[in-house]
Design an enzyme around this catalytic site. Structure first.
Site, mmCIF file in Angstrom:
data_model
loop_
_atom_site.group_PDB
_atom_site.id
_atom_site.type_symbol
_atom_site.label_atom_id
_atom_site.label_comp_id
_atom_site.label_asym_id
_atom_site.label_seq_id
_atom_site.Cartn_x
_atom_site.Cartn_y
_atom_site.Cartn_z
ATOM 1 N N GLN A 100 0.910 -1.364 -0.384
ATOM 2 C CA GLN A 100 0.211 0.073 -0.319
ATOM 3 C C GLN A 100 0.990 1.544 -0.118
ATOM 4 O OE1 GLN A 100 -1.795 1.275 3.768
ATOM 5 N NE2 GLN A 100 -3.522 1.377 2.791
ATOM 6 N N TYR A 170 -6.145 10.792 4.389
ATOM 7 C CA TYR A 170 -4.496 11.138 3.992
ATOM 8 C C TYR A 170 -4.554 12.140 2.484
ATOM 9 C CZ TYR A 170 -3.206 7.597 7.965
ATOM 10 O OH TYR A 170 -3.143 7.459 8.997
ATOM 11 N N ALA A 345 -8.132 -7.260 9.121
ATOM 12 C CA ALA A 345 -6.694 -7.441 9.980
ATOM 13 C C ALA A 345 -6.229 -7.902 11.048
ATOM 14 C CB ALA A 345 -6.566 -5.586 9.886
ATOM 15 N N ARG A 346 -7.161 -7.190 11.903
ATOM 16 C CA ARG A 346 -7.331 -7.973 13.405
ATOM 17 C C ARG A 346 -7.363 -9.203 13.673
ATOM 18 N NH1 ARG A 346 -11.429 -3.033 15.061
ATOM 19 N NH2 ARG A 346 -12.379 -2.948 13.246
#
Length: 406
Positions: A100, A170, A345-346
Site C-alpha cells: 500500500q 491522507y 486485519a485484526r
C-alpha cells in the site's frame, strides 16, 4: 457465492490468488528508522503460511515528506533488496504480496519527515498538531513522480499488486474531501475538481505498473462526519477509480483527523495508547483529550457491507470488502451478497493462521475481542495482539485487564 467459494481461486485483473482472502493494509509499525525489519518479513510470511491469498504491506509513503512515524516505511531504492526478501518469503508460502502506497499530507510529522507538511490547503491540523502549507503545482507534479517511482520500486521488489491509499484522510483523501480542500483552482471546489489529483495519480500509476501487477485503490465510502465526502460522492469516487483502470476497490471510510474509529469501529483504549507514548506532553494530551478527539463508533461485523454493496452494484470491477470480517458467518453473508474478496486485519493480528483454521473448520470465529489494543500500540511501536504478548509490565497488564473487563 457462499463461504465455500471463499477458499477457491480468484482473479484481480492479471493476478490470480489461491483464495479470496486478503490481509488488509493495517499499519504494522515494524519499520524502525523506515527500514524493512526481520520482524516485518516474519509477520507477513506467517500470514502467508497461515493460508491468506494475498498479504498487504501497509502504510508505505511514496517519499520521506509523507511520513508521520519513525517506524513507518517509505519507498526508496536502498530498501529494494530487503523488500525482495519480504516478497520472496511470502511467495515461498504460496501467497501473493501487495504494498500500500500513499502520502500522509497534513498528517505528516515534521520531526520525522524533516520538512513542513503539505496539504491541499494550509492551516492547522489539530490531530497532529501539524501546520501544513498549501501545495503548489510544482508540489503536485513532484508527488505524481514519487508515486510512479514507488511503483518502480515495488515492481523491482517482486510485489504482485499495488494498493493506492486514497482514503482515511491522507493526502489523496484530503484533496477529495471538502473538509480539507478549500482550493479555488482546478483542484478544488466541485467534486470534478477535487477528484482531479486522485485521477492524475492513478493514471500515472496505471501507466507505470507492469502488466503482471494488479492495481487496487482504498477509498472512503463516507468520511464519517458532516462536511466531508458524502455517500453520493463516495459512489462517484468509486466510478472515477474504475475509469482510471483499477483492478479492484477496497471500500473503507473514516478520517484520521476527525473520525478515526469510523475506520476501525469500537473504542480507542486511550489509557493504553497513552501508556505507550514516550513524549510526556503528548502522553498528557492523549490522557486529557483522547476520548474527545477519538470518538467511538459501534462495532458490527461487516460494518462497511451496506455501502460497499451499493458501490459494487454500480461498477464492474471487484469490490474488496473490509471491516470486521471476523467469522465464517460474516464471510458467508458477504459472499452471498456477491463480494469476491474479503480483507481482514485484526483477525490476522490475533492469529496469523486464521484462514487455515477457517478452512479446516477448527474455528468459525476469530478470538479477537475488538478491544483495539493493537491499534493503540501500533502508533508507538510494533502492532501486536495482547493475547500473544508475554511478560507484560504489571501496570500495562492491569490496564489490559480493566479494558477486557470493562
Amino acid at each position: 457465492m457462499n463461504a465455500h467459494s471463499f477458499f477457491t481461486p480468484g482473479k484481480l485483473g492479471p493476478l490470480s490468488l489461491r483464495n479470496r482472502s486478503i490481509r488488509a493494509a493495517a499499519f504494522e509499525g515494524m519499520s524502525q528508522n523506515h527500514n524493512v525489519s526481520g520482524e516485518l518479513i516474519n509477520y507477513h510470511a506467517a500470514v502467508a503460511k497461515g493460508g491468506v491469498g494475498m498479504t498487504t504491506l501497509a502504510y508505505a509513503s511514496v517519499n520521506k515528506s509523507g511520513l508521520s512515524f519513525q517506524h513507518q516505511l517509505y519507498m526508496r531504492k536502498e530498501i529494494t533488496g530487503a523488500l525482495k526478501n519480504l516478497t520472496n518469503a511470502v511467495h515461498t508460502e504460496g501467497a501473493a504480496a501487495s504494498v500500500q502506497i500513499g502520502h500522509c499530507g497534513n498528517m505528516a510529522n515534521r520531526s520525522v519527515s524533516g520538512t513542513r507538511p503539505i496539504a491541499p490547503t494550509g492551516g492547522i491540523n489539530w490531530y497532529g498538531p501539524t501546520f501544513p502549507r498549501s501545495m503548489n503545482y510544482r508540489d503536485i507534479e513532484s508527488i505524481k513522480k514519487d508515486f510512479k517511482n514507488a511503483v518502480y520500486i515495488a515492481a523491482e521488489s517482486g510485489f504482485d499488486a499495488i494498493e493506492v491509499h486514497a482514503g482515511h484522510g491522507y493526502l489523496i483523501s484530503q484533496f477529495l474531501s471538502p473538509y480539507t480542500n478549500k482550493r479555488n483552482d482546478e483542484y478544488g471546489g466541485s467534486f470534478e475538481n477535487r477528484k482531479r489529483f486522485m485521477t492524475e495519480i492513478l493514471t500515472a500509476v496505471r501507466e507505470t505498473l507492469p502488466p503482471r501487477m494488479a492495481l487496487l485503490v482504498k477509498m472512503n465510502c463516507w468520511d464519517g462526519f458532516e462536511k466531508g465526502i458524502t455517500k453520493e460522492e463516495g459512489l462517484l469516487t468509486a466510478k472515477a477509480i474504475e475509469q482510471c483502470g483499477a483492478d479492484g476497490i477496497v471500500v473503507s471510510g473514516g478520517f484520521v483527523s476527525r473520525a478515526p474509529m469510523y475506520i476501525m469501529r469500537g473504542k480507542m483504549p486511550v489509557d493504553i495508547m497513552a501508556w505507550f507514548i514516550r513524549e510526556k506532553w503528548k502522553k498528557f494530551f492523549v490522557k486529557l483529550a483522547g476520548e474527545k478527539l477519538i470518538p467511538s463508533f459501534p462495532f458490527t461485523e461487516g460494518y462497511f457491507m451496506q455501502e460497499a454493496k451499493r458501490i459494487q452494484e454500480q461498477i464492474k470491477i471487484p469490490v474488496v470488502l473490509v471491516g470486521g470480517m471476523n467469522s465464517i458467518e460474516a464471510i458467508d453473508r458477504a459472499m452471498q451478497q456477491g463480494f469476491q474478496f474479503i480483507a481482514m486485519a485484526r483477525a490476522l493480528i490475533h492469529n496469523t493462521n486464521f484462514i487455515n483454521e477457517l478452512r479446516s473448520e477448527t474455528v468459525r470465529r476469530s478470538g479477537c475481542t475488538i478491544c483495539n489494543y493493537c491499534v493503540a500500540k501500533m502508533y508507538s511501536g510494533p502492532m501486536a495482539c495482547h493475547f500473544n504478548e508475554k511478560e507484560l509490565p504489571a501496570e500495562l497488564q492491569q490496564k489490559i485487564n480493566a479494558l477486557n473487563n470493562g
